[in-house]
Design an enzyme around this catalytic site. Structure first.
Site, PDB file in Angstrom:
ATOM      1  N   GLY A  12     -50.942 -10.637 -35.833  1.00 27.65           N
ATOM      2  CA  GLY A  12     -49.703  -9.857 -35.688  1.00 27.65           C
ATOM      3  C   GLY A  12     -49.801  -8.499 -36.384  1.00 27.65           C
ATOM      4  N   LEU A  14     -47.468  -6.932 -38.253  1.00 26.40           N
ATOM      5  CA  LEU A  14     -47.004  -7.086 -39.627  1.00 26.40           C
ATOM      6  C   LEU A  14     -47.840  -8.125 -40.376  1.00 26.40           C
ATOM      7  CD1 LEU A  14     -45.040  -6.653 -41.956  1.00 26.40           C
ATOM      8  CD2 LEU A  14     -43.483  -8.281 -40.852  1.00 26.40           C
ATOM      9  N   ALA A  62     -43.321 -14.211 -34.174  1.00 23.32           N
ATOM     10  CA  ALA A  62     -42.087 -14.030 -33.398  1.00 23.32           C
ATOM     11  C   ALA A  62     -42.429 -13.813 -31.934  1.00 23.32           C
ATOM     12  CB  ALA A  62     -41.304 -12.825 -33.919  1.00 23.32           C
ATOM     13  N   TRP A  63     -41.460 -14.141 -31.092  1.00 21.14           N
ATOM     14  CA  TRP A  63     -41.536 -13.709 -29.683  1.00 21.14           C
ATOM     15  C   TRP A  63     -41.012 -12.282 -29.690  1.00 21.14           C
ATOM     16  CZ3 TRP A  63     -42.232 -16.605 -24.844  1.00 21.14           C
ATOM     17  CH2 TRP A  63     -42.046 -15.790 -23.722  1.00 21.14           C
ATOM     18  N   THR A  64     -41.907 -11.293 -29.581  1.00 24.90           N
ATOM     19  CA  THR A  64     -41.491  -9.896 -29.761  1.00 24.90           C
ATOM     20  C   THR A  64     -41.384  -9.122 -28.448  1.00 24.90           C
ATOM     21  OG1 THR A  64     -43.807  -9.360 -30.189  1.00 24.90           O
ATOM     22  CG2 THR A  64     -42.408  -9.659 -32.114  1.00 24.90           C
ATOM     23  N   THR A 104     -34.814  -8.277 -37.138  1.00 23.07           N
ATOM     24  CA  THR A 104     -34.857  -7.019 -36.374  1.00 23.07           C
ATOM     25  C   THR A 104     -33.537  -6.245 -36.374  1.00 23.07           C
ATOM     26  OG1 THR A 104     -35.095  -6.201 -34.109  1.00 23.07           O
ATOM     27  CG2 THR A 104     -34.336  -8.441 -34.329  1.00 23.07           C
ATOM     28  N   TYR A 128     -33.614 -11.437 -26.956  1.00 28.57           N
ATOM     29  CA  TYR A 128     -34.447 -11.267 -28.157  1.00 28.57           C
ATOM     30  C   TYR A 128     -33.563 -11.177 -29.409  1.00 28.57           C
ATOM     31  CZ  TYR A 128     -37.364  -8.789 -31.600  1.00 28.57           C
ATOM     32  OH  TYR A 128     -38.006  -8.399 -32.750  1.00 28.57           O
ATOM     33  N   LYS A 132     -33.346 -13.931 -32.449  1.00 27.50           N
ATOM     34  CA  LYS A 132     -33.716 -13.520 -33.805  1.00 27.50           C
ATOM     35  C   LYS A 132     -32.557 -13.776 -34.776  1.00 27.50           C
ATOM     36  CE  LYS A 132     -36.943 -11.841 -35.175  1.00 27.50           C
ATOM     37  NZ  LYS A 132     -38.159 -12.494 -35.763  1.00 27.50           N
ATOM     38  N   TRP A 154     -38.841  -0.803 -35.293  1.00 30.88           N
ATOM     39  CA  TRP A 154     -39.722   0.235 -34.726  1.00 30.88           C
ATOM     40  C   TRP A 154     -41.054   0.357 -35.482  1.00 30.88           C
ATOM     41  CZ3 TRP A 154     -37.041   5.093 -32.373  1.00 30.88           C
ATOM     42  CH2 TRP A 154     -35.874   4.713 -31.692  1.00 30.88           C
TER      43      TRP A 154
END
Ligand SMILES: NC(=O)c1ccc[n+]([C@@H]2O[C@H](COP(=O)([O-])OP(=O)(O)OC[C@H]3O[C@@H](n4cnc5c(N)ncnc54)[C@H](OP(=O)(O)O)[C@@H]3O)[C@@H](O)[C@H]2O)c1
Length: 296
Positions: A12, A14, A62-64, A104, A128, A132, A154
């Protein structure tokens, strides 16, 4: 030596930043991801958490994919709510281990002209954002005494394709690109976010935290700055969101207030243009980043 387990730490955006920062700060850091097993399997998750016995678990999984979530709400919910819920339950039952979970700016929507604080009521406008928010609630309900939710926005940085990389790649192929000008948010450097997150973990922070770089920008402004810094001759044509239809609705204004984080750190997060320069001048390798583009 403090021990960390980073979900999403191998692949990922992050997660990889956390792995770097934790290691540099003397933590022993292990990663857990798709390649190690099925994170939806509670018995597997329990056994990994028990085997690592971490002081802090960072959940950067996460599902981003914001637009794809609109068509796969159940799958997005499994990753964005069921997984953090399971982590909170397992850590609760173990009686040990702090949880740092990420969320987020997309939990917010609606008209707004000033940065959103941790006290503001969330109102997500997309699948999303809703999944979250459900993940945040599960974590804070399940482990209030040993968990924090870090909301960010972002992201750009090394290790995985992101908006900045996508723009610069497009500029290598085209003379002009169109970028949305009527969505404003908080561009944030993944390595800065990782530092603040480890600071929060070291103090065993609880509750919700907004963690983004200073200032604000539209996607268009962020793209222009990245293009200018790389001396690309590419032209940017601003377009309205309405001219750029996407499956998921995005907030027109999702700047996050960092007053609480600034007080905690004893200083304000540095401005995003400064962080962007750091990324582009010391980390960015054109064409080198794998992974999904446009992830949020
Ligand atoms: N990127 C942004 O602009 C942004 C903005 C606001 C908030 N955030 C939040 O920040 C956190 C980190 O985001 P990011 O940008 O680092 O995300 P990312 O780069 O898209 O990474 C997501 C990670 O989750 C893993 N993952 C996804 N589905 C999985 C599944 N079913 N099983 C196992 N692993 C799975 C991915 O593994 P694979 O590599 O194997 O797919 C990857 O390691 C998330 O909570 C996100 O919501 C990000």
């Amino acid at each position: 030596m403090a021990k960390a387990l980073i979900l999403g730490g191998a692949t990922g955006l992050l997660g990889q930043a956390l792995q770097r920062v934790l290691t540099a700060r003397g933590w022993q850091a292990e990663t857990l991801g798709r390649a190690d097993g099925n994170l939806q399997d509670m018995a597997f998750l329990e056994s990994r958490l028990a085997a690592v016995d971490a002081d802090v678990v960072f959940n950067a999984v996460a599902w981003t994919q914001v637009d794809e979530a609109e068509e796969h709400p159940e799958e997005a919910l499994l990753v964005n709510r069921t997984l953090p819920d399971a982590l909170a339950r397992i850590l609760k039952a173990r009686g040990r281990g702090h949880l740092v979970h990420f969320s987020t700016d997309f939990v917010f929507s609606g008209p707004r002209q000033q940065p959103w604080t941790e006290e503001d009521a969330p109102h997500p406008a997309s699948v999303y954002g809703r999944t979250k928010l459900a993940g945040e609630e599960a974590v804070l309900r399940g482990l209030p005494e040993r968990a924090c939710v870090v909301r960010t926005a972002w992201l750009f940085g090394p290790g995985r394709k992101n908006f900045v990389e996508t723009i610069l790649e497009a500029c290598r192929r085209r003379d002009a690109i169109s970028v949305v000008h009527d969505q404003t948010g908080s561009p944030t450097y993944s390595l800065d976010l990782a530092q603040w997150s480890v600071d929060l973990a070291e103090k065993q922070a609880t509750g919700i935290w907004h963690a983004v770089n200073g200032g604000q920008a539209s996607w268009c402004e962020l793209a222009c700055e990245a293009i200018a810094l790389t001396a690309s001759p590419c032209r940017v044509e601003p377009v309205a969101s309405a001219q750029w239809p996407q499956k998921a609705q995005r907030p027109a204004y999702s700047v996050l207030d960092t007053g609480k984080l600034s007080e905690f750190l004893g200083k304000k997060p540095r401005p995003w243009p400064q962080a962007l320069r750091d990324f582009l001048f010391s980390e960015y390798v054109p064409g080198a980043q794998p992974g999904s583009e446009g992830a949020r």
